[in-house]
Design an enzyme around this catalytic site. Structure first.
Site, PDB file in Angstrom:
ATOM      1  N   ASP A  90      -4.076   1.956  -5.644  1.00  0.00           N
ATOM      2  CA  ASP A  90      -3.122   2.731  -4.874  1.00  0.00           C
ATOM      3  C   ASP A  90      -2.075   3.265  -5.852  1.00  0.00           C
ATOM      4  OD1 ASP A  90      -1.530   3.612  -2.637  1.00  0.00           O
ATOM      5  OD2 ASP A  90      -0.267   1.852  -3.011  1.00  0.00           O
ATOM      6  N   ASP A 100       1.587   4.739  -4.915  1.00  0.00           N
ATOM      7  CA  ASP A 100       2.979   4.393  -4.612  1.00  0.00           C
ATOM      8  C   ASP A 100       3.135   2.933  -4.209  1.00  0.00           C
ATOM      9  OD1 ASP A 100       3.936   7.172  -4.869  1.00  0.00           O
ATOM     10  OD2 ASP A 100       2.662   7.488  -3.127  1.00  0.00           O
TER      11      ASP A 100
HETATM   12 MG   LIG Z   1       1.226   2.164  -1.569  1.00  0.00          MG
END
Ligand SMILES: [Mg+2]
Ligand SMILES: [Zn+2]
Length: 181
Positions: A10, A12
């Site tokens: 992922d 962020d």
């Molecule tokens: Mg995230």
């Protein structure tokens, strides 16, 4: 020859600090230690692909050109730290668009698989949110929830990731162990 194994990361809250719809390349901030961990993951022979939901585009908070700039800057920043990313895949849609690519849906992983020739079941999916863990489960991968970003808030939800760790650094021994078993 054995297929190369991949880490699906992922963006962020996992690699860069969660900024609530980051829309300015200058505001990218690597999670402390992240570059070093990514470098070490590469060193043990893993591929690195970022899979990210960017509904800020669908919500018209920023445009595709801006997202490309953000990803160019992130790629450069990692490169400066010795990390070569294999790819970045993003979903630009909102949840209401009901697309096939927004995590936890698996289309982006399928695209990455077709291009990079890996077995999704042998991937490690690392993220700070529900969609990341659900994505990992949907593809039959090993799932690791990090407590950075939203991780701490959601770790008690009924997600049952394979592992829960404080930060990316703690992922290293887990993955090395899995690779050895
Ligand atoms: Mg995230
Ligand atoms: Zn999408």
């Amino acid at each position: 020859m054995k297929k190369k194994r991949f880490v699906l990361l992922d963006r962020d809250g996992t690699i860069i600090v969660e900024k609530n719809y980051l829309s300015n390349p200058d505001h990218i901030e690597l999670v402390p230690g992240a570059a070093d961990v990514l470098k070490k993951l590469k060193k043990v022979g893993l591929g690195l692909v970022i899979i990210t939901n960017q509904s800020g585009i669908g919500r018209k908070y920023f445009d595709l050109a801006t997202l490309r700039k953000i990803h160019q800057k992130l790629t450069d920043l990692l490169l400066k730290n010795g990390v070569v990313l294999d790819d970045i895949y993003y979903c630009p849609h909102t949840p209401e668009d009901d697309c096939l690519c927004r995590k936890p849906k698996t289309k982006l992983v399928e695209q990455a698989r077709d291009k990079h020739n890996f077995d999704p079941k042998l991937c490690f999916v690392i993220g700070d949110n529900k969609g990341d863990i659900e994505l990992g489960k949907n593809i039959g991968a090993t799932t690791i929830l990090v407590r950075t970003g939203y991780g701490k808030q959601i770790e008690n939800d009924e997600l049952s990731p394979d592992y829960v760790v404080d930060n990316l650094e703690a992922v290293l021994p887990i993955i090395k162990n899995e690779l050895a078993s």
